[in-house]
Write an enzyme that holds these catalytic residues in place. Structure first.
Site, mmCIF file in Angstrom:
data_model
loop_
_atom_site.group_PDB
_atom_site.id
_atom_site.type_symbol
_atom_site.label_atom_id
_atom_site.label_comp_id
_atom_site.label_asym_id
_atom_site.label_seq_id
_atom_site.Cartn_x
_atom_site.Cartn_y
_atom_site.Cartn_z
ATOM 1 N N HIS A 90 -3.492 1.633 -9.420
ATOM 2 C CA HIS A 90 -2.602 2.654 -9.972
ATOM 3 C C HIS A 90 -2.483 3.805 -8.993
ATOM 4 O O HIS A 90 -3.180 3.863 -7.980
ATOM 5 C CB HIS A 90 -3.077 3.135 -11.356
ATOM 6 C CG HIS A 90 -4.335 3.943 -11.351
ATOM 7 N ND1 HIS A 90 -4.672 4.794 -12.375
ATOM 8 C CD2 HIS A 90 -5.343 4.041 -10.465
ATOM 9 C CE1 HIS A 90 -5.834 5.375 -12.125
ATOM 10 N NE2 HIS A 90 -6.262 4.934 -10.962
ATOM 11 N N CYS A 109 -6.411 10.581 -5.870
ATOM 12 C CA CYS A 109 -5.868 9.581 -6.800
ATOM 13 C C CYS A 109 -4.337 9.573 -6.851
ATOM 14 O O CYS A 109 -3.748 8.749 -7.547
ATOM 15 C CB CYS A 109 -6.448 9.766 -8.199
ATOM 16 S SG CYS A 109 -8.206 9.373 -8.263
ATOM 17 N N HIS A 125 -4.496 3.087 -5.398
ATOM 18 C CA HIS A 125 -5.877 2.624 -5.287
ATOM 19 C C HIS A 125 -6.195 1.772 -6.503
ATOM 20 O O HIS A 125 -5.375 1.659 -7.412
ATOM 21 C CB HIS A 125 -6.853 3.804 -5.174
ATOM 22 C CG HIS A 125 -6.866 4.668 -6.403
ATOM 23 N ND1 HIS A 125 -5.822 5.529 -6.731
ATOM 24 C CD2 HIS A 125 -7.777 4.787 -7.389
ATOM 25 C CE1 HIS A 125 -6.117 6.148 -7.864
ATOM 26 N NE2 HIS A 125 -7.295 5.709 -8.302
ATOM 27 N N HIS A 185 -9.302 -0.066 -9.364
ATOM 28 C CA HIS A 185 -10.593 0.027 -10.042
ATOM 29 C C HIS A 185 -10.976 -1.334 -10.619
ATOM 30 O O HIS A 185 -10.106 -2.131 -10.966
ATOM 31 C CB HIS A 185 -10.534 1.032 -11.198
ATOM 32 C CG HIS A 185 -10.247 2.427 -10.776
ATOM 33 N ND1 HIS A 185 -11.186 3.236 -10.182
ATOM 34 C CD2 HIS A 185 -9.109 3.167 -10.845
ATOM 35 C CE1 HIS A 185 -10.648 4.414 -9.915
ATOM 36 N NE2 HIS A 185 -9.375 4.393 -10.312
ATOM 37 N N HIS A 227 -5.107 -7.450 -11.811
ATOM 38 C CA HIS A 227 -4.479 -7.559 -10.490
ATOM 39 C C HIS A 227 -3.017 -7.101 -10.496
ATOM 40 O O HIS A 227 -2.207 -7.593 -9.717
ATOM 41 C CB HIS A 227 -4.643 -8.968 -9.911
ATOM 42 C CG HIS A 227 -6.040 -9.208 -9.433
ATOM 43 N ND1 HIS A 227 -7.044 -9.568 -10.291
ATOM 44 C CD2 HIS A 227 -6.586 -9.098 -8.206
ATOM 45 C CE1 HIS A 227 -8.164 -9.692 -9.610
ATOM 46 N NE2 HIS A 227 -7.925 -9.400 -8.334
ATOM 47 N N GLU A 254 -13.961 3.160 -15.738
ATOM 48 C CA GLU A 254 -13.161 3.120 -14.523
ATOM 49 C C GLU A 254 -14.048 2.942 -13.290
ATOM 50 O O GLU A 254 -13.685 2.246 -12.349
ATOM 51 C CB GLU A 254 -12.360 4.415 -14.418
ATOM 52 C CG GLU A 254 -11.383 4.444 -13.272
ATOM 53 C CD GLU A 254 -10.522 5.687 -13.275
ATOM 54 O OE1 GLU A 254 -9.542 5.721 -14.040
ATOM 55 O OE2 GLU A 254 -10.836 6.633 -12.521
#
Length: 150
Positions: free
Chosen positions: A16, A25, A29, A31, A75, A136
């Protein structure tokens, strides 16, 4: 009969970016999310029911969460559809990537609210969604509790 809570945990990888954010952020990137889903209900007492003694079959809960959350988000990359990230999303889709354009900023807080609605809409009538925990990172998570929603 007394109520019982049961929890099933799920993992998925999602990317995201937070448009307009003032830190790292804002960049795309990902998680390794861990989602714990807790439902509450009364165990089935009908001796003719093959699921006697269960609040819900873990496999049935898995099917709901897999279809609503894990399969679409795993994904994939999530962007707020009301940002310039839409152009990037179109580029990624054109290259065969899975992209979700959400009605919200894809923070853990907003994702968990989305997940709660999706899961609640699929639960059998005799069950309630009790809580969700969306981890997260190893040290950061968001929680949703039904009791807080009044």
């Amino acid at each position: 009969m007394k109520k019982v809570r049961i929890t099933k945990e799920f993992t998925f990888e999602t990317g995201h970016a937070l448009h307009g954010y003032d830190g790292k952020c804002r960049n795309v990137h990902g998680h390794s999310y861990k989602l714990a889903v807790t439902v509450i209900g009364t165990p089935i007492s009908d001796t003719n029911n093959v699921k006697l003694g269960m609040v819900i079959d873990f496999g049935d809960l898995k099917k709901i969460v897999k279809e609503e959350i894990v399969d679409p988000f795993d994904h994939a990359t999530v962007f707020n559809k009301n940002t310039p990230h839409v152009e990037l999303a179109e580029e990624l889709r054109g290259r065969g990537h899975d992209v979700i354009l959400a009605d919200y900023q894809p923070t853990s807080e907003m994702m968990i609210l989305d997940f709660a609605e999706k899961i609640k809409s699929r639960l059998p009538e005799h069950l309630e969604l009790f809580s969700l925990r969306l981890r997260e990172t190893e040290t950061s998570y968001a929680e949703w509790h039904a009791s807080d929603q009044a």
